[in-house]
Design a protein around this motif. Structure first.
Motif, PDB file in Angstrom:
ATOM      1  N   THR A 199      62.541 -22.953  67.447  1.00 54.86           N
ATOM      2  CA  THR A 199      61.866 -22.100  68.422  1.00 54.86           C
ATOM      3  C   THR A 199      62.523 -22.218  69.797  1.00 54.86           C
ATOM      4  O   THR A 199      63.353 -23.096  70.041  1.00 54.86           O
TER       5      THR A 199
ATOM      6  N   ASP B 117      58.451 -13.853  67.249  1.00 53.51           N
ATOM      7  CA  ASP B 117      57.449 -14.932  67.243  1.00 53.51           C
ATOM      8  C   ASP B 117      57.960 -16.206  67.904  1.00 53.51           C
ATOM      9  O   ASP B 117      57.578 -17.316  67.510  1.00 53.51           O
ATOM     10  N   GLY B 118      58.812 -16.067  68.907  1.00 51.61           N
ATOM     11  CA  GLY B 118      59.305 -17.231  69.638  1.00 51.61           C
ATOM     12  C   GLY B 118      60.421 -17.983  68.946  1.00 51.61           C
ATOM     13  O   GLY B 118      60.825 -19.066  69.403  1.00 51.61           O
ATOM     14  N   ASN B 119      60.956 -17.445  67.849  1.00 49.38           N
ATOM     15  CA  ASN B 119      62.025 -18.110  67.110  1.00 49.38           C
ATOM     16  C   ASN B 119      63.402 -17.743  67.655  1.00 49.38           C
ATOM     17  O   ASN B 119      63.597 -16.650  68.202  1.00 49.38           O
TER      18      ASN B 119
END
Length: 285
Positions: free
Chosen positions: A31, A90-92
Protein backbone atom coordinates in the motif's frame (compact mmCIF):
# COMPACT_ATOMS: atom_id res chain seq x y z
CA UNK A 1 14.79 9.05 -6.31
CA UNK A 2 17.76 7.16 -7.71
CA UNK A 3 17.58 3.55 -8.82
CA UNK A 4 19.62 2.36 -5.84
CA UNK A 5 17.25 4.09 -3.43
CA UNK A 6 14.18 2.51 -5.01
CA UNK A 7 15.87 -0.86 -4.71
CA UNK A 8 16.51 -0.28 -1.00
CA UNK A 9 12.88 0.71 -0.40
CA UNK A 10 11.56 -2.43 -2.12
CA UNK A 11 13.94 -4.61 -0.09
CA UNK A 12 12.79 -2.96 3.14
CA UNK A 13 9.11 -3.62 2.40
CA UNK A 14 9.78 -7.19 1.29
CA UNK A 15 11.81 -8.01 4.41
CA UNK A 16 8.94 -6.86 6.62
CA UNK A 17 6.44 -9.09 4.83
CA UNK A 18 8.60 -12.15 4.19
CA UNK A 19 8.88 -15.09 6.58
CA UNK A 20 12.19 -16.95 5.91
CA UNK A 21 11.00 -20.03 7.83
CA UNK A 22 8.05 -20.62 5.49
CA UNK A 23 9.22 -18.82 2.35
CA UNK A 24 5.91 -16.98 2.24
CA UNK A 25 4.70 -13.40 2.49
CA UNK A 26 2.18 -12.29 5.10
CA UNK A 27 0.54 -10.42 2.21
CA UNK A 28 1.60 -9.64 -1.34
CA UNK A 29 -0.04 -6.25 -1.96
CA UNK A 30 1.91 -3.14 -0.96
CA UNK A 31 0.00 0.00 0.00
CA UNK A 32 0.91 3.67 -0.16
CA UNK A 33 1.35 3.65 3.62
CA UNK A 34 3.80 0.73 3.39
CA UNK A 35 5.77 2.71 0.84
CA UNK A 36 5.88 5.93 2.84
CA UNK A 37 6.89 4.08 6.02
CA UNK A 38 9.68 2.33 4.13
CA UNK A 39 10.95 5.59 2.65
CA UNK A 40 11.06 7.17 6.09
CA UNK A 41 12.92 4.16 7.55
CA UNK A 42 15.48 4.20 4.73
CA UNK A 43 16.12 7.91 5.29
CA UNK A 44 16.46 7.55 9.06
CA UNK A 45 18.52 4.36 9.26
CA UNK A 46 20.00 3.53 5.86
CA UNK A 47 21.36 6.91 4.79
CA UNK A 48 18.89 7.40 1.95
CA UNK A 49 17.79 10.84 0.79
CA UNK A 50 14.33 10.05 -0.51
CA UNK A 51 11.67 12.73 -0.99
CA UNK A 52 8.74 11.97 1.29
CA UNK A 53 6.23 14.25 -0.39
CA UNK A 54 6.28 12.57 -3.82
CA UNK A 55 3.23 10.80 -5.18
CA UNK A 56 3.47 7.18 -3.91
CA UNK A 57 1.33 5.91 -6.79
CA UNK A 58 4.02 6.90 -9.29
CA UNK A 59 6.62 4.72 -7.54
CA UNK A 60 5.97 1.47 -9.39
CA UNK A 61 4.68 3.14 -12.52
CA UNK A 62 8.02 4.89 -13.01
CA UNK A 63 9.82 1.55 -12.58
CA UNK A 64 7.78 -0.68 -14.88
CA UNK A 65 7.48 1.83 -17.71
CA UNK A 66 11.22 2.28 -18.14
CA UNK A 67 13.54 -0.07 -20.00
CA UNK A 68 15.71 -0.47 -16.87
CA UNK A 69 12.96 -2.06 -14.75
CA UNK A 70 14.76 -5.39 -14.36
CA UNK A 71 17.88 -3.65 -13.02
CA UNK A 72 15.96 -1.71 -10.36
CA UNK A 73 14.20 -4.75 -8.92
CA UNK A 74 16.30 -6.18 -6.01
CA UNK A 75 18.21 -9.36 -6.84
CA UNK A 76 17.68 -10.54 -3.27
CA UNK A 77 13.90 -10.48 -3.78
CA UNK A 78 14.13 -12.14 -7.20
CA UNK A 79 16.32 -14.94 -5.83
CA UNK A 80 13.68 -15.66 -3.20
CA UNK A 81 11.17 -16.15 -6.00
CA UNK A 82 9.28 -12.86 -6.26
CA UNK A 83 8.99 -10.16 -8.89
CA UNK A 84 6.83 -7.02 -8.87
CA UNK A 85 3.62 -6.02 -10.60
CA UNK A 86 1.87 -2.67 -10.52
CA UNK A 87 -1.44 -2.70 -8.62
CA UNK A 88 -3.66 0.35 -8.35
CA UNK A 89 -6.87 1.29 -6.59
CA UNK A 90 -7.90 1.17 -2.93
CA UNK A 91 -4.60 2.71 -1.80
CA UNK A 92 -2.47 -0.02 -3.40
CA UNK A 93 0.81 0.62 -5.22
CA UNK A 94 2.24 -2.74 -6.30
CA UNK A 95 2.31 -6.43 -5.45
CA UNK A 96 4.95 -9.10 -5.02
CA UNK A 97 4.11 -11.95 -7.41
CA UNK A 98 5.79 -15.38 -7.60
CA UNK A 99 8.27 -16.02 -10.39
CA UNK A 100 6.91 -18.82 -12.60
CA UNK A 101 9.51 -21.26 -13.94
CA UNK A 102 9.83 -21.13 -17.71
CA UNK A 103 7.86 -17.89 -18.01
CA UNK A 104 9.59 -14.60 -18.80
CA UNK A 105 9.38 -11.97 -16.09
CA UNK A 106 7.13 -9.04 -16.92
CA UNK A 107 10.17 -6.79 -16.43
CA UNK A 108 12.02 -8.65 -19.19
CA UNK A 109 9.26 -8.68 -21.80
CA UNK A 110 9.97 -5.77 -24.11
CA UNK A 111 8.05 -5.49 -27.36
CA UNK A 112 10.17 -3.78 -30.01
CA UNK A 113 10.23 -3.93 -33.81
CA UNK A 114 12.96 -6.13 -35.28
CA UNK A 115 14.27 -6.70 -38.79
CA UNK A 116 11.60 -9.38 -39.18
CA UNK A 117 8.70 -7.07 -38.29
CA UNK A 118 6.45 -6.51 -41.34
CA UNK A 119 6.61 -2.92 -42.53
CA UNK A 120 3.94 -0.96 -44.38
CA UNK A 121 4.08 2.57 -45.72
CA UNK A 122 1.23 4.87 -44.71
CA UNK A 123 0.65 8.35 -46.13
CA UNK A 124 0.60 11.30 -43.72
CA UNK A 125 -0.30 14.01 -46.25
CA UNK A 126 -3.87 14.06 -44.96
CA UNK A 127 -2.67 15.49 -41.64
CA UNK A 128 -2.96 19.30 -41.70
CA UNK A 129 0.37 21.13 -41.61
CA UNK A 130 -0.91 23.15 -38.64
CA UNK A 131 -1.39 19.92 -36.66
CA UNK A 132 2.01 18.56 -37.69
CA UNK A 133 3.67 21.75 -36.49
CA UNK A 134 2.30 21.07 -33.00
CA UNK A 135 3.53 17.47 -32.97
CA UNK A 136 4.73 16.22 -29.58
CA UNK A 137 6.02 12.96 -28.11
CA UNK A 138 3.11 12.25 -25.75
CA UNK A 139 0.42 9.57 -26.03
CA UNK A 140 -2.31 12.07 -26.93
CA UNK A 141 -0.49 13.11 -30.11
CA UNK A 142 0.29 9.48 -30.95
CA UNK A 143 -3.39 8.57 -30.62
CA UNK A 144 -4.51 11.58 -32.62
CA UNK A 145 -2.21 10.63 -35.49
CA UNK A 146 -3.19 6.95 -35.26
CA UNK A 147 -6.89 7.76 -35.44
CA UNK A 148 -6.54 10.29 -38.26
CA UNK A 149 -4.35 7.99 -40.37
CA UNK A 150 -6.47 4.90 -39.66
CA UNK A 151 -3.50 2.94 -38.31
CA UNK A 152 -5.60 0.38 -36.38
CA UNK A 153 -7.97 -0.04 -39.34
CA UNK A 154 -4.99 -0.64 -41.64
CA UNK A 155 -3.48 -3.17 -39.26
CA UNK A 156 -6.63 -5.31 -39.20
CA UNK A 157 -7.15 -4.99 -42.97
CA UNK A 158 -3.73 -6.10 -44.22
CA UNK A 159 -0.95 -8.53 -43.41
CA UNK A 160 -0.85 -12.26 -42.76
CA UNK A 161 -2.23 -14.34 -39.88
CA UNK A 162 -5.20 -12.06 -39.18
CA UNK A 163 -7.36 -13.22 -36.24
CA UNK A 164 -10.51 -11.53 -37.45
CA UNK A 165 -11.83 -10.71 -40.89
CA UNK A 166 -13.53 -7.41 -40.21
CA UNK A 167 -16.23 -6.12 -42.53
CA UNK A 168 -16.22 -2.76 -40.77
CA UNK A 169 -14.06 -1.20 -38.05
CA UNK A 170 -14.92 2.00 -36.21
CA UNK A 171 -13.13 4.12 -33.62
CA UNK A 172 -15.44 4.60 -30.63
CA UNK A 173 -13.64 6.71 -28.04
CA UNK A 174 -10.28 7.84 -26.66
CA UNK A 175 -9.07 8.16 -23.03
CA UNK A 176 -11.68 5.96 -21.38
CA UNK A 177 -11.09 6.28 -17.63
CA UNK A 178 -12.45 3.37 -15.63
CA UNK A 179 -12.08 2.79 -11.88
CA UNK A 180 -8.73 0.99 -11.93
CA UNK A 181 -7.45 1.46 -15.45
CA UNK A 182 -7.50 3.74 -18.46
CA UNK A 183 -8.05 2.48 -22.01
CA UNK A 184 -6.34 4.84 -24.44
CA UNK A 185 -8.61 4.03 -27.38
CA UNK A 186 -11.48 1.68 -28.15
CA UNK A 187 -12.60 0.30 -31.52
CA UNK A 188 -15.48 -1.92 -32.60
CA UNK A 189 -15.13 -4.39 -35.45
CA UNK A 190 -18.09 -5.96 -37.23
CA UNK A 191 -17.40 -9.45 -38.59
CA UNK A 192 -19.45 -12.26 -40.10
CA UNK A 193 -21.20 -14.03 -37.18
CA UNK A 194 -19.76 -17.44 -36.32
CA UNK A 195 -20.14 -20.22 -33.76
CA UNK A 196 -17.41 -18.73 -31.56
CA UNK A 197 -18.70 -15.18 -32.05
CA UNK A 198 -22.46 -15.25 -32.75
CA UNK A 199 -22.86 -11.46 -32.59
CA UNK A 200 -20.02 -10.77 -35.02
CA UNK A 201 -18.89 -7.88 -32.80
CA UNK A 202 -15.29 -7.62 -31.65
CA UNK A 203 -14.08 -4.95 -29.25
CA UNK A 204 -10.48 -3.77 -29.77
CA UNK A 205 -8.64 -2.10 -26.89
CA UNK A 206 -5.60 0.07 -27.55
CA UNK A 207 -2.78 0.96 -25.18
CA UNK A 208 -0.53 3.81 -26.37
CA UNK A 209 3.11 4.20 -25.39
CA UNK A 210 5.91 6.61 -26.11
CA UNK A 211 8.91 5.07 -27.81
CA UNK A 212 10.99 4.97 -24.62
CA UNK A 213 8.27 3.21 -22.61
CA UNK A 214 7.60 -0.52 -22.30
CA UNK A 215 4.36 -2.14 -23.38
CA UNK A 216 3.11 -3.72 -20.16
CA UNK A 217 1.18 -6.96 -20.50
CA UNK A 218 -0.29 -6.73 -17.00
CA UNK A 219 -1.67 -3.27 -17.84
CA UNK A 220 -3.25 -4.59 -21.03
CA UNK A 221 -4.76 -7.52 -19.10
CA UNK A 222 -6.44 -5.07 -16.71
CA UNK A 223 -7.84 -3.16 -19.69
CA UNK A 224 -9.37 -6.33 -21.10
CA UNK A 225 -11.02 -7.21 -17.79
CA UNK A 226 -12.31 -3.66 -17.36
CA UNK A 227 -13.71 -3.64 -20.90
CA UNK A 228 -15.63 -6.85 -20.22
CA UNK A 229 -17.00 -5.36 -17.00
CA UNK A 230 -18.13 -2.19 -18.77
CA UNK A 231 -19.61 -3.66 -21.97
CA UNK A 232 -21.67 -6.64 -23.12
CA UNK A 233 -19.21 -7.76 -25.79
CA UNK A 234 -18.11 -11.40 -25.73
CA UNK A 235 -14.83 -11.06 -27.67
CA UNK A 236 -11.96 -8.60 -27.23
CA UNK A 237 -8.70 -8.24 -29.16
CA UNK A 238 -6.11 -6.29 -27.12
CA UNK A 239 -3.57 -4.15 -28.97
CA UNK A 240 -0.83 -1.66 -28.21
CA UNK A 241 0.81 1.04 -30.30
CA UNK A 242 4.12 2.79 -29.73
CA UNK A 243 5.79 5.70 -31.48
CA UNK A 244 9.26 4.70 -32.70
CA UNK A 245 10.87 8.10 -33.20
CA UNK A 246 11.86 8.80 -36.76
CA UNK A 247 10.49 5.44 -37.94
CA UNK A 248 6.75 5.39 -37.44
CA UNK A 249 4.14 3.51 -35.43
CA UNK A 250 4.64 0.02 -34.03
CA UNK A 251 1.48 -2.05 -33.49
CA UNK A 252 1.33 -5.18 -31.33
CA UNK A 253 -1.75 -7.40 -31.55
CA UNK A 254 -2.47 -9.99 -28.86
CA UNK A 255 -4.64 -13.09 -29.10
CA UNK A 256 -8.37 -12.52 -28.69
CA UNK A 257 -9.98 -13.10 -25.30
CA UNK A 258 -13.47 -14.58 -24.84
CA UNK A 259 -15.68 -13.49 -21.98
CA UNK A 260 -16.09 -17.15 -20.97
CA UNK A 261 -12.31 -17.36 -20.37
CA UNK A 262 -11.91 -14.21 -18.29
CA UNK A 263 -11.75 -16.11 -14.98
CA UNK A 264 -8.49 -17.78 -16.07
CA UNK A 265 -7.12 -14.86 -18.12
CA UNK A 266 -4.04 -13.22 -16.58
CA UNK A 267 -1.62 -12.21 -19.34
CA UNK A 268 -2.29 -11.43 -23.02
CA UNK A 269 -0.52 -13.68 -25.53
CA UNK A 270 1.36 -12.15 -28.45
CA UNK A 271 -0.24 -12.79 -31.84
CA UNK A 272 1.43 -10.54 -34.45
CA UNK A 273 3.09 -7.18 -34.99
CA UNK A 274 3.52 -4.55 -37.68
CA UNK A 275 5.45 -1.34 -38.27
CA UNK A 276 3.70 1.50 -40.07
CA UNK A 277 6.15 3.90 -41.69
CA UNK A 278 4.69 7.38 -42.15
CA UNK A 279 5.38 9.08 -45.47
CA UNK A 280 6.43 11.82 -45.03
CA UNK A 281 7.57 11.50 -41.40
CA UNK A 282 5.62 13.28 -38.68
CA UNK A 283 7.15 15.26 -35.82
CA UNK A 284 7.02 13.37 -32.52
CA UNK A 285 6.41 9.98 -34.18
Amino acid sequence: MSKSQKTIVIERIFNLLYDPSTGKLSRRVVTAKDLEDAKRYCNDFLGATIKLDSNPYNFMKDIVRGTGAAKIWPDSVRQLGFIGEQRTGDGNVFAFVPVVAGVSESFDVDFRPTDDTPRYQIQSLSLPLASKALGRTDESWLLQVAVNLRIIESHFAIGENRQIEALELNHLQMDIKLRKVQIDALYLAKCIPSIVNPSGSVLITVEAKQGNQRILTEQIARQVKAAFESTSNDLIVPTAIAAIKGKGMYVVEFKSVHRADIATFDVPIFHREAMFVLQPSVQGI
